[in-house]
Design an enzyme around this catalytic site. Structure first.
Site: not given
Length: 331
Positions: A28-30, A79, A107, A116, A203, A230, A262, A282
């Protein structure tokens, strides 16, 4: 290394009884719509074509119903962030269940946003404000500007629909960053179960004791995660925690890891140390930003190719042959 007879190498595995082509999950990425229009739909479709699950973020920019339409046969996971208004989470769970999502990824490691420093330095905020630096960046990326002008700026569509409001990126992003439910605890898994009948993963686990609590509370799996590093600096990397937690619960609970995956060989390291699979963050987004859905497919194919090559070089024809001794750990 002993000579191997000819055979068909396989990275195939299962997640909760469903076949997967490799121990990989597109995680999951926002706000993926900042990279490409209909980004979450493209990611889900590419994952389905590759035989991998896809996890849709609460902060997604495509409706979960549209994501299902884009991957009608895909294994889709949802998620979930729980906000102070729990009715939002309840509606998201209801909609995801109705759309045939198989697994909920709750999560728990972001009750507040971390400090950040790179966001502060870059002046990042939502919605994006005009600045000389942003204007210069837009001039250097005309294709991106054309897409944003043509399709409009991305919105947190699932939150908007579950709140019952028109899309408003600034408002709904603020809800995610400042209105998380700080009272969420282990006992609340009973509340989740009342609204979700599928598989349940927690998670954000960062220790053996919490892994044992997740097992005791009847979860189906956990994700060892420091949220990509992060949120809170100086935390353990998931791979560092994996051997101890796998020893404690690995035979009774499916363990996943995320952060820093990666290459295909990175996922093999996690499986060797006791993980069921690894979530990609990513890496697919690099392909998405470069070439849309085609780029995502190319990244997934590359990672799976790397995985097969590494397995052959290790003399392993199946994931079950991977073992901790293949990974050297720093003292």
């Amino acid at each position: 290394m002993a000579l191997q007879t000819a055979r068909a190498d396989s990275s195939a595995t299962q997640f909760f009884g469903r076949e997967a082509a490799a121990p990989l999950i597109v995680g999951p990425t926002g706000l993926n719509g900042l990279f490409w229009p209909r980004a979450d739909e493209l990611l889900a479709h590419a994952a389905s074509e590759a035989g991998l699950p896809f996890v849709l973020s609460t902060a997604s920019t495509s409706l979960l119903e549209d994501v299902r339409a884009a991957a009608p046969r895909g294994d889709l996971w949802m998620q979930l962030y729980v906000q102070q208004d729990r009715g939002i989470a309840e509606d998201l769970m209801r909609r995801a269940s109705a759309a045939g999502f198989s697994t909920l990824v709750l999560t728990v490691d972001v009750p507040v946003h971390g400090k950040r420093d790179h966001d502060t330095r870059n002046g990042f905020a939502l919605p994006l404000g005009l600045s000389p630096r942003l204007i210069a960046d837009c001039i250097r990326h005309p294709h991106w500007c054309w897409q944003m002008a043509r399709h409009g700026s991305p919105q947190l569509k699932n939150i908007a629909q579950s709140v019952g409001e028109r899309a408003n990126l600034a408002r709904h992003a603020a809800m995610l960053s400042r209105q998380m439910d700080l009272t969420l605890g282990w006992a609340d898994l009973e509340w989740v179960r009342r609204h979700w009948n599928g598989k349940l993963i927690v998670k954000g686990i960062q220790g053996r004791d919490d892994a044992l609590l997740a097992l005791a509370r009847g979860t189906d799996g956990i994700v060892l995660s420091n949220h990509g590093g992060r949120q809170l600096d100086s935390t353990f990397a998931p791979l560092e925690l994996l051997p101890e937690i796998a020893d404690a619960v690995g035979h009774r609970l499916d363990i996943f890891v995320d952060g820093g995956v990666r290459r295909g060989s990175d996922a093999l390291k996690a499986v060797s140390l006791g993980a069921r699979g690894a979530l990609l963050g990513r890496a697919p987004l690099y392909g998405l930003a470069s070439r849309g859905g085609t780029g995502v497919k190319e990244v997934l194919a590359l990672m799976m190719q790397e995985m097969h090559i590494a397995m052959r070089l290790l003399g392993c024809s199946a994931l079950t042959q991977l073992r901790p001794g293949l990974v050297e750990r720093a003292a």
